[in-house]
Design an enzyme around this catalytic site. Structure first.
Site, PDB file in Angstrom:
ATOM      1  N   LYS A  98      -2.082   2.514  -1.879  1.00 24.99           N
ATOM      2  CA  LYS A  98      -2.514   2.385  -3.271  1.00 24.99           C
ATOM      3  C   LYS A  98      -2.321   3.736  -3.948  1.00 24.99           C
ATOM      4  CE  LYS A  98      -6.420   1.114  -6.227  1.00 24.99           C
ATOM      5  NZ  LYS A  98      -7.827   0.650  -6.259  1.00 24.99           N
ATOM      6  N   LYS A 155       0.364  -1.120  -3.876  1.00 25.13           N
ATOM      7  CA  LYS A 155      -0.082  -1.216  -5.261  1.00 25.13           C
ATOM      8  C   LYS A 155       0.183   0.102  -5.975  1.00 25.13           C
ATOM      9  CE  LYS A 155      -4.246  -2.137  -8.009  1.00 25.13           C
ATOM     10  NZ  LYS A 155      -5.696  -2.409  -7.997  1.00 25.13           N
TER      11      LYS A 155
END
Length: 329
Positions: free
Chosen positions: A197, A252
């Site tokens: 992320k 992400k």
């Protein structure tokens, strides 16, 4: 002019032959739908995400029924709690009667066949908008945050959730959560780790939706989310999470990080997911609203790009609409 015996365009001539050689396909089975649930009655539009609403649990149940009919296999819950329930220690995150826990119970009671996933992070519950518990300087403390995430995860599993998705990026949290889940008897509660992320600028509309942007202010999350410049580091993060017991891993944001998705799938061969995040969604919506892009064609091309890169599935706010388009053919 002498032409080659093999002409690649021959196989592109007709729809049937294009279908025969198609390497990647998209179905509703590839979709996870992130939804925002709030304490208020009814719905409230998210201004920076046209077409996305915060929903009461009653509204969520109505939408879940339609998602099931469309073949969307999983809903991912993001709670929008009352500001009065936010605190420095984020204790509301593991309240057994908290919003996320109540939403999970309602969904699993009404639709036991629907996969339910919950976000595990503290930013919706903290007064400062960070994903963890901070010291006097504002630095997010790793180990005490992991303790809080463990309590949050077990409370979600007690409510009946199918998939825990830690999105905090604290070191060691997957192993701690896995151990706690097993000790609590939740051996089949799966973990989708946000393993790569990035500290991205594409999350702005999401923070508006969950009400954390005002709390965060001008602060950032660069001391725990990943540097967008790094790729090898993502592989180390994923290896650690897999060793600690992650069942699935997440990259992400999505489109700007397709190279990471491909590396993950190639190097690890594990269930790999990508998050088509709020900023990506908002850009497509804005361009379509201005008539600059064909929304359906661009969204479907985006999804097949995820699949081509190696993603087994995609979290996208477009999930129900994509499923409708797929049914329409």
């Amino acid at each position: 002019m002498i032409h080659p015996h093999y002409r690649p365009r021959r196989m592109r001539h007709d729809e049937f032959s294009r279908r025969l050689m198609r390497e990647n396909t998209l179905t509703s089975n590839d979709l996870i739908w992130p939804v925002f649930v709030h304490e208020l009655q009814g719905r409230a539009a998210v201004a920076s995400m046209p077409g996305v609403d915060r929903m009461s649990i009653d509204e969520l149940l109505r939408e879940a029924e339609q998602a099931l009919e469309l073949g969307v296999p999983v809903i991912d819950l993001f709670p929008v709690i009352d500001p009065s329930r936010k605190s420095l220690d984020a204790a509301e995150a593991w309240n057994p009667d908290g919003l996320a826990q109540r939403a999970v119970r309602a969904l699993k009671q009404r639709f036991p066949e629907l996969g339910v996933m919950t976000d595990v992070a503290l930013d919706p519950y903290t007064t400062h908008g960070q994903d963890g518990i901070i010291d006097d300087t504002g630095y997010v403390l790793n180990d005490i945050t992991v303790e809080a995430l463990v309590k949050q995860s077990v409370s979600h599993a007690d409510a009946g959730v199918d998939i825990i998705s830690p999105s905090d990026m604290m070191d060691g949290r997957i192993g701690a959560i896995r151990t706690a889940l097993d000790e609590a008897g939740h051996i089949n509660a799966r973990i989708m780790a946000y393993s790569a992320k990035y500290a991205s600028a594409f999350y702005g509309p999401f923070r508006d939706a969950v009400g954390s942007s005002g709390n965060l202010g001008k602060a950032d999350k660069k001391t725990y989310q990943m540097d967008p410049a790094n790729s090898d580091e993502a592989m180390r993060e994923i290896a650690l999470d897999l060793d600690e017991g992650a069942d699935m891993v997440m990259v992400k944001p999505g489109m700007p990080y397709l190279d990471i998705v491909r590396r993950v799938k190639t190097e690890f061969g594990v269930p790999t997911f990508a998050y088509h995040v709020s900023g990506e969604y908002a850009m497509l919506k804005a361009a379509a609203a201005n008539g600059w892009l064909d929304e359906r064609k661009c969204v479907m091309e985006t999804m097949i790009g995820f699949k081509r890169a190696g993603a087994d599935g995609v979290l996208t706010y477009y999930a129900p609409q994509i499923a409708r388009w797929l049914k329409e053919g």
